[in-house]
Design a protein around this motif. Structure first.
Motif, short mmCIF file in Angstrom:
data_model
loop_
_atom_site.label_atom_id
_atom_site.label_comp_id
_atom_site.label_asym_id
_atom_site.label_seq_id
_atom_site.Cartn_x
_atom_site.Cartn_y
_atom_site.Cartn_z
N ASP A 1 45.76 50.87 43.83
CA ASP A 1 44.91 51.74 44.65
C ASP A 1 45.31 53.21 44.56
N LYS B 1 40.30 48.88 43.64
CA LYS B 1 40.66 47.69 44.40
C LYS B 1 40.71 46.51 43.44
N ASP C 1 40.95 42.69 42.28
CA ASP C 1 40.51 41.38 42.75
C ASP C 1 40.90 40.36 41.69
#
Length: 180
Positions: free
Chosen positions: A71, A128, A130
């Motif tokens: 991030d 972000k 994932d």
């Protein structure tokens, strides 16, 4: 006032004296460029299509790992190893997925004969991560020989000439993976 007249006279005298020694135009008014002149020779040189392009090695060689956190903006580097005495031009093409952005600040470069190792900065802008999504990111490094008559400090136009459609560069792909 006499000083101004003297300076004007000297300027006229020297400009007429030296202009007679310099030939600036040709008697031949032909518009064809049969022989290259200093103004028509490209600083990029003339690519030699018959010269074999040497191999490069990379560190890492197949997979480049970025470690978490993701991030924040992050930079690292990979290394190009150049073991031959040839000048090479390289360019980097970035292939990214929609969810991440790979950054390579300098996508073109020249490996001079004496450059044995070159660090190339690579990074990403914050995103972000994932784990459930597939990340299909990679970079492809392409390289070609730099013509012997190319001058140092060339510009982007030379890369367009060296990587023209009729040139088949060597290439290597580094897969990008993320280590959470």
């Amino acid at each position: 006032m006499n000083t101004k007249i003297l300076i004007s006279f000297l300027c006229i005298f020297f400009s007429s004296t030296f202009s007679n020694d310099v030939t600036t135009t040709s008697d031949n008014q032909s518009t064809s460029s049969e022989s290259p002149t200093a103004s028509t020779v490209s600083p990029c040189g003339v690519p030699n299509q018959t010269q074999e392009i040497v191999d490069l090695s990379f560190n890492p060689n197949e997979i480049f790992y970025f470690n978490a956190p993701f991030d924040i903006k992050f930079k690292d580097y990979f290394r190009i190893n150049h073991d031959f005495s040839e000048r090479l031009a390289y360019r980097i093409q970035v292939e990214t997925s929609k969810k991440s952005i790979i950054l390579v600040p300098k996508k073109n470069g020249i490996l001079e004969k004496e450059d044995m190792k070159r660090k190339v900065v690579i990074g990403f802008s914050g995103f972000k991560f994932d784990e459930k999504k597939s990340w299909n990111n990679s970079i492809t490094i392409e390289w070609v020989n730099v013509p012997e008559d190319a001058i140092p400090g060339v510009n982007e136009e030379c890369f367009k000439i060296w990587f023209a459609e009729d040139v088949t560069p060597k290439n290597h792909t580094l897969e990008i993976r993320y280590n959470p």
